[in-house]
Scaffold this motif. Structure first.
Motif, PDB file in Angstrom:
ATOM      1  N   GLN A 138       0.329  -1.240  -0.453  1.00 11.00           N
ATOM      2  CA  GLN A 138      -0.461   0.094   0.235  1.00 11.00           C
ATOM      3  C   GLN A 138       1.061   1.423  -0.051  1.00 11.00           C
ATOM      4  O   GLN A 138       0.200   2.194  -0.255  1.00 11.00           O
ATOM      5  N   THR A 139       2.239   0.960   0.755  1.00 10.20           N
ATOM      6  CA  THR A 139       2.451   2.709   1.168  1.00 10.20           C
ATOM      7  C   THR A 139       3.785   2.483  -0.664  1.00 10.20           C
ATOM      8  O   THR A 139       3.405   3.790  -0.639  1.00 10.20           O
ATOM      9  N   ILE A 140       3.451   1.490  -1.529  1.00  7.93           N
ATOM     10  CA  ILE A 140       5.081   1.973  -2.962  1.00  7.93           C
ATOM     11  C   ILE A 140       3.666   1.961  -3.602  1.00  7.93           C
ATOM     12  O   ILE A 140       3.986   3.064  -4.180  1.00  7.93           O
ATOM     13  N   GLN A 141       2.257   1.324  -3.649  1.00  5.97           N
ATOM     14  CA  GLN A 141       1.111   1.915  -4.411  1.00  5.97           C
ATOM     15  C   GLN A 141       0.366   3.631  -4.275  1.00  5.97           C
ATOM     16  O   GLN A 141       0.724   4.531  -4.941  1.00  5.97           O
ATOM     17  N   LYS A 142       0.754   4.084  -2.505  1.00  7.28           N
ATOM     18  CA  LYS A 142       0.773   5.523  -2.593  1.00  7.28           C
ATOM     19  C   LYS A 142       1.649   6.740  -3.055  1.00  7.28           C
ATOM     20  O   LYS A 142       1.531   7.651  -3.808  1.00  7.28           O
ATOM     21  N   ILE A 143       2.895   5.905  -2.998  1.00  8.38           N
ATOM     22  CA  ILE A 143       3.828   6.902  -3.828  1.00  8.38           C
ATOM     23  C   ILE A 143       3.614   6.758  -5.284  1.00  8.38           C
ATOM     24  O   ILE A 143       4.511   7.993  -6.223  1.00  8.38           O
ATOM     25  N   VAL A 144       3.394   5.791  -5.968  1.00  6.06           N
ATOM     26  CA  VAL A 144       3.760   5.799  -7.477  1.00  6.06           C
ATOM     27  C   VAL A 144       2.367   7.241  -7.528  1.00  6.06           C
ATOM     28  O   VAL A 144       2.345   7.411  -9.013  1.00  6.06           O
TER      29      VAL A 144
ATOM     30  N   LEU B  29       6.659   7.771 -12.680  1.00  4.44           N
ATOM     31  CA  LEU B  29       6.831   6.584 -11.598  1.00  4.44           C
ATOM     32  C   LEU B  29       5.335   5.710 -12.551  1.00  4.44           C
ATOM     33  O   LEU B  29       5.187   4.648 -12.069  1.00  4.44           O
ATOM     34  N   ARG B  30       4.410   6.587 -12.849  1.00  4.72           N
ATOM     35  CA  ARG B  30       3.656   5.706 -13.026  1.00  4.72           C
ATOM     36  C   ARG B  30       3.418   6.726 -14.936  1.00  4.72           C
ATOM     37  O   ARG B  30       2.202   5.883 -15.878  1.00  4.72           O
ATOM     38  N   THR B  31       4.813   6.456 -15.559  1.00  4.55           N
ATOM     39  CA  THR B  31       4.168   7.583 -17.466  1.00  4.55           C
ATOM     40  C   THR B  31       4.194   5.854 -18.256  1.00  4.55           C
ATOM     41  O   THR B  31       5.780   5.464 -17.412  1.00  4.55           O
ATOM     42  N   ASN B  32       3.940   6.834 -19.287  1.00  3.42           N
ATOM     43  CA  ASN B  32       4.392   5.692 -20.290  1.00  3.42           C
ATOM     44  C   ASN B  32       5.198   6.880 -21.785  1.00  3.42           C
ATOM     45  O   ASN B  32       4.270   7.598 -21.199  1.00  3.42           O
ATOM     46  N   PHE B  33       5.202   5.667 -22.188  1.00  7.22           N
ATOM     47  CA  PHE B  33       5.827   6.351 -23.582  1.00  7.22           C
ATOM     48  C   PHE B  33       5.555   5.732 -24.738  1.00  7.22           C
ATOM     49  O   PHE B  33       5.374   4.669 -25.233  1.00  7.22           O
ATOM     50  N   ARG B  34       4.521   6.332 -26.207  1.00 12.03           N
ATOM     51  CA  ARG B  34       4.107   6.164 -27.367  1.00 12.03           C
ATOM     52  C   ARG B  34       4.558   7.060 -28.007  1.00 12.03           C
ATOM     53  O   ARG B  34       4.874   7.717 -28.252  1.00 12.03           O
TER      54      ARG B  34
ATOM     55  N   ALA C 159      14.406   7.667 -14.219  1.00 12.70           N
ATOM     56  CA  ALA C 159      15.018   7.282 -12.527  1.00 12.70           C
ATOM     57  C   ALA C 159      17.011   7.069 -13.722  1.00 12.70           C
ATOM     58  O   ALA C 159      17.137   6.581 -14.488  1.00 12.70           O
ATOM     59  N   ASP C 160      17.224   7.874 -12.327  1.00 15.93           N
ATOM     60  CA  ASP C 160      19.033   7.576 -11.726  1.00 15.93           C
ATOM     61  C   ASP C 160      18.929   6.991 -10.385  1.00 15.93           C
ATOM     62  O   ASP C 160      18.457   7.026  -9.975  1.00 15.93           O
ATOM     63  N   ALA C 161      20.609   7.517 -10.082  1.00 14.97           N
ATOM     64  CA  ALA C 161      20.380   6.636  -8.843  1.00 14.97           C
ATOM     65  C   ALA C 161      20.092   7.768  -7.926  1.00 14.97           C
ATOM     66  O   ALA C 161      19.507   6.735  -6.349  1.00 14.97           O
ATOM     67  N   ARG C 162      19.801   9.047  -7.889  1.00 18.88           N
ATOM     68  CA  ARG C 162      19.709   9.617  -7.126  1.00 18.88           C
ATOM     69  C   ARG C 162      17.713   9.421  -6.893  1.00 18.88           C
ATOM     70  O   ARG C 162      17.777   9.289  -5.650  1.00 18.88           O
ATOM     71  N   THR C 163      17.488   9.520  -8.386  1.00 15.32           N
ATOM     72  CA  THR C 163      15.585   9.162  -7.700  1.00 15.32           C
ATOM     73  C   THR C 163      15.770   7.579  -6.992  1.00 15.32           C
ATOM     74  O   THR C 163      14.621   7.673  -6.204  1.00 15.32           O
ATOM     75  N   LEU C 164      16.192   6.857  -7.500  1.00 18.94           N
ATOM     76  CA  LEU C 164      16.410   5.516  -6.250  1.00 18.94           C
ATOM     77  C   LEU C 164      16.804   5.697  -4.863  1.00 18.94           C
ATOM     78  O   LEU C 164      16.137   5.274  -3.665  1.00 18.94           O
ATOM     79  N   ARG C 165      17.198   6.167  -4.765  1.00 18.25           N
ATOM     80  CA  ARG C 165      17.928   6.636  -3.568  1.00 18.25           C
ATOM     81  C   ARG C 165      16.800   7.453  -2.646  1.00 18.25           C
ATOM     82  O   ARG C 165      16.356   7.048  -1.863  1.00 18.25           O
ATOM     83  N   ASN C 166      16.501   8.542  -3.158  1.00 22.75           N
ATOM     84  CA  ASN C 166      15.013   8.754  -2.871  1.00 22.75           C
ATOM     85  C   ASN C 166      13.464   8.607  -2.514  1.00 22.75           C
ATOM     86  O   ASN C 166      12.954   8.219  -1.232  1.00 22.75           O
ATOM     87  N   LEU C 167      13.891   7.398  -3.338  1.00 23.32           N
ATOM     88  CA  LEU C 167      12.496   6.933  -3.847  1.00 23.32           C
ATOM     89  C   LEU C 167      12.677   5.582  -2.284  1.00 23.32           C
ATOM     90  O   LEU C 167      11.599   5.753  -1.678  1.00 23.32           O
ATOM     91  N   SER C 168      13.923   4.872  -2.386  1.00 28.85           N
ATOM     92  CA  SER C 168      14.267   4.067  -1.124  1.00 28.85           C
ATOM     93  C   SER C 168      13.282   5.148   0.723  1.00 28.85           C
ATOM     94  O   SER C 168      13.463   4.509   0.849  1.00 28.85           O
ATOM     95  N   ASN C 169      13.706   6.324  -0.211  1.00 29.01           N
ATOM     96  CA  ASN C 169      14.055   7.450   2.071  1.00 29.01           C
ATOM     97  C   ASN C 169      12.872   7.543   1.935  1.00 29.01           C
ATOM     98  O   ASN C 169      12.067   6.590   3.185  1.00 29.01           O
ATOM     99  N   GLU C 170      12.294   7.064   0.874  1.00 29.14           N
ATOM    100  CA  GLU C 170      10.093   7.830   0.990  1.00 29.14           C
ATOM    101  C   GLU C 170       9.403   6.501   1.041  1.00 29.14           C
ATOM    102  O   GLU C 170       8.646   6.517   2.281  1.00 29.14           O
ATOM    103  N   ILE C 171       9.751   5.497   0.398  1.00 33.92           N
ATOM    104  CA  ILE C 171       9.562   4.167   1.045  1.00 33.92           C
ATOM    105  C   ILE C 171       9.512   3.770   2.816  1.00 33.92           C
ATOM    106  O   ILE C 171       8.748   3.763   3.290  1.00 33.92           O
TER     107      ILE C 171
END
Length: 161
Positions: free
Chosen positions: A46-52, A58-63, A140-152
């Motif tokens: 649920q936490t991950i779902q709320k963050i997304v 985190l919910r972007t697609n490329f067409r 994402a890049d390494a900083r994005t994932l660091r921020n994401l893991s902290n937020e999780i």
């Protein structure tokens, strides 16, 4: 007559990465988070779902329409599938992480329709879990994932209190 699709242009950095991705899908950002102690898996999901839901990238697609060099970014609904796995292994933690990360790197991204955040939870024991996160370099890049893991971590802690 073609259907009009509304979206956002790629940034210059994303355009560069898109060109690289045409030859090789290995450009991705990946991290492994070691979780020790009691884990409420439903609360984590649920936490991950709320963050997304909070972060559009985190919910972007490329067409990409035929004849167009670069895709457009389309922001979709929040949807994350937390893949779950249980392992009983005699290997050490480093070897286990390396194998799991390699497996996740081999998963292709569906840039047009699928969720681009690959999230896997691996139960190594009752008190030890690994959370693997992987996103294409377009998102994402390494900083994005660091921020994401902290937020999780912060959001999960707040959720279970």
């Amino acid at each position: 007559m073609q259907k009009k699709i509304e979206g956002f242009r790629l940034s210059p950095q994303q355009r560069y990465v898109w060109r690289l991705l045409q030859d090789n899908q290995s450009y991705r950002a990946q991290c492994v988070i070691l979780l020790e102690g009691d884990l409420d898996v439903e609360a984590l999901e649920q936490t991950i779902q709320k963050i997304v839901a909070r972060h559009e990238i985190l919910r972007t697609n490329f067409r990409r329409n035929p004849g167009i060099s670069y895709p457009i970014q389309l922001i979709g609904e929040a949807r994350v599938i937390l893949a779950r796995d249980e392992r009983q292994s005699e290997r050490n933690l480093t070897e286990e992480i390396e194998e799991l990360a390699a497996q996740q790197r081999s998963l292709p991204f569906d840039f047009e329709q699928g969720t681009l955040l690959h999230a896997s939870l691996v139960k190594l024991s009752e008190q030890t879990h690994l959370l693997l996160l992987c996103l294409p370099a377009l998102c994402a890049d390494a900083r994005t994932l660091r921020n994401l893991s902290n937020e999780i971590g912060r959001s999960y802690g707040a959720h279970i209190e």
